[in-house]
Design a protein around this motif. Structure first.
Motif, PDB file in Angstrom:
ATOM      1  N   HIS A  17       0.824  -1.212   0.000  1.00 25.72           N
ATOM      2  CA  HIS A  17       0.000   0.000   0.000  1.00 25.72           C
ATOM      3  C   HIS A  17       0.858   1.261   0.000  1.00 25.72           C
ATOM      4  O   HIS A  17       0.430   2.305   0.480  1.00 25.72           O
ATOM      5  N   PHE A  60      -7.462   3.228  -5.323  1.00 25.42           N
ATOM      6  CA  PHE A  60      -7.679   2.181  -4.329  1.00 25.42           C
ATOM      7  C   PHE A  60      -9.105   2.268  -3.819  1.00 25.42           C
ATOM      8  O   PHE A  60      -9.669   3.350  -3.713  1.00 25.42           O
ATOM      9  N   GLY A  61      -9.674   1.131  -3.455  1.00 27.93           N
ATOM     10  CA  GLY A  61     -10.974   1.099  -2.796  1.00 27.93           C
ATOM     11  C   GLY A  61     -10.761   1.105  -1.292  1.00 27.93           C
ATOM     12  O   GLY A  61     -10.113   0.218  -0.740  1.00 27.93           O
ATOM     13  N   ASP A  94     -13.770   4.666  -3.794  1.00 30.38           N
ATOM     14  CA  ASP A  94     -12.587   4.612  -4.665  1.00 30.38           C
ATOM     15  C   ASP A  94     -11.854   5.948  -4.573  1.00 30.38           C
ATOM     16  O   ASP A  94     -12.384   6.982  -4.985  1.00 30.38           O
ATOM     17  N   VAL A 125      -8.141  -1.968   2.281  1.00 31.13           N
ATOM     18  CA  VAL A 125      -7.816  -1.369   0.994  1.00 31.13           C
ATOM     19  C   VAL A 125      -7.896  -2.458  -0.072  1.00 31.13           C
ATOM     20  O   VAL A 125      -7.137  -3.422  -0.027  1.00 31.13           O
ATOM     21  N   ASP A 126      -8.825  -2.312  -1.027  1.00 30.14           N
ATOM     22  CA  ASP A 126      -8.999  -3.305  -2.098  1.00 30.14           C
ATOM     23  C   ASP A 126      -9.070  -4.731  -1.543  1.00 30.14           C
ATOM     24  O   ASP A 126      -8.356  -5.624  -1.991  1.00 30.14           O
ATOM     25  N   ASP A 127      -9.892  -4.957  -0.559  1.00 35.15           N
ATOM     26  CA  ASP A 127     -10.107  -6.264   0.078  1.00 35.15           C
ATOM     27  C   ASP A 127      -8.899  -6.794   0.844  1.00 35.15           C
ATOM     28  O   ASP A 127      -8.873  -7.959   1.238  1.00 35.15           O
ATOM     29  N   ASP A 128      -7.879  -5.979   1.063  1.00 31.47           N
ATOM     30  CA  ASP A 128      -6.719  -6.350   1.874  1.00 31.47           C
ATOM     31  C   ASP A 128      -6.727  -5.520   3.150  1.00 31.47           C
ATOM     32  O   ASP A 128      -6.982  -4.313   3.112  1.00 31.47           O
TER      33      ASP A 128
END
Length: 177
Positions: A17, A60-61, A94, A125-128
């Motif tokens: 990230h 990034f989500g 996003d 962040v983005d499924d992490d």
């Protein structure tokens, strides 16, 4: 988690990230916009913000909700009440390059414990999941402003008095004040 950030400081992410940074800031006493929650009866409300900034060239989500925050108050680290109904979380937003997104959060705790507030944040962040980071500070309800060279009127336990004492010890005996 290495060492706590001071409320208002930016925390840079690394590894997967890199380029994202986050901060907790704007800690102050404040009443919630849609009224007090009955569960906070007899407690003092406060507000703070969590801002995420994207300094990369990709988007990034970002996701931040109540389960990703832990608010502890006082010397014993008791849990504060997070008013999820009045808080504005970041839910699947996003964030594009060179942009920021901010969550405004309301919590409540005993007034006597607000001299020490610890806020831990773990973004998704983005499924992490990112690393957890901690910010420490206080609302400053009990300390008046102190001018340069002035001594605080509060007791020896105030943060200002502790800093002055530390600096005097570091300067050593015989140094001019």
């Amino acid at each position: 988690m290495y060492e706590p950030n001071v409320i208002g400081d930016w925390q840079e992410y690394d590894a997967g990230h890199a380029g994202l940074r986050v901060r907790v800031h704007g800690l102050e006493k404040a009443e919630p916009p849609r009224g007090r929650d009955d569960a906070a009866e007899g407690l003092t409300y406060f507000r703070f913000r969590v801002t995420v900034e994207n300094r990369t060239t990709e988007h990034f989500g970002i996701h931040l909700e109540d389960g990703q925050l832990d608010i502890r108050i006082g010397a014993d680290g008791e849990s504060a009440f997070l008013d999820w109904r009045n808080s504005q979380f970041i839910e699947g937003f996003d964030i594009y390059p060179l942009r920021r997104v901010t969550a405004v959060l309301f919590a409540a705790a005993a007034d006597s414990s607000l001299s020490q507030v610890d806020i831990q944040v773990q973004l998704k962040v983005d499924d992490d999941w990112t690393d957890r980071y901690l910010w420490s500070g206080d609302i400053g309800l009990h300390e008046p402003a102190v001018g340069v060279g002035a001594r605080p009127d509060t007791g020896a336990d105030s943060l200002t008095a502790q800093v002055i004492s530390f600096l005097e010890k570091e300067a050593g005996p015989g140094s001019a004040s």
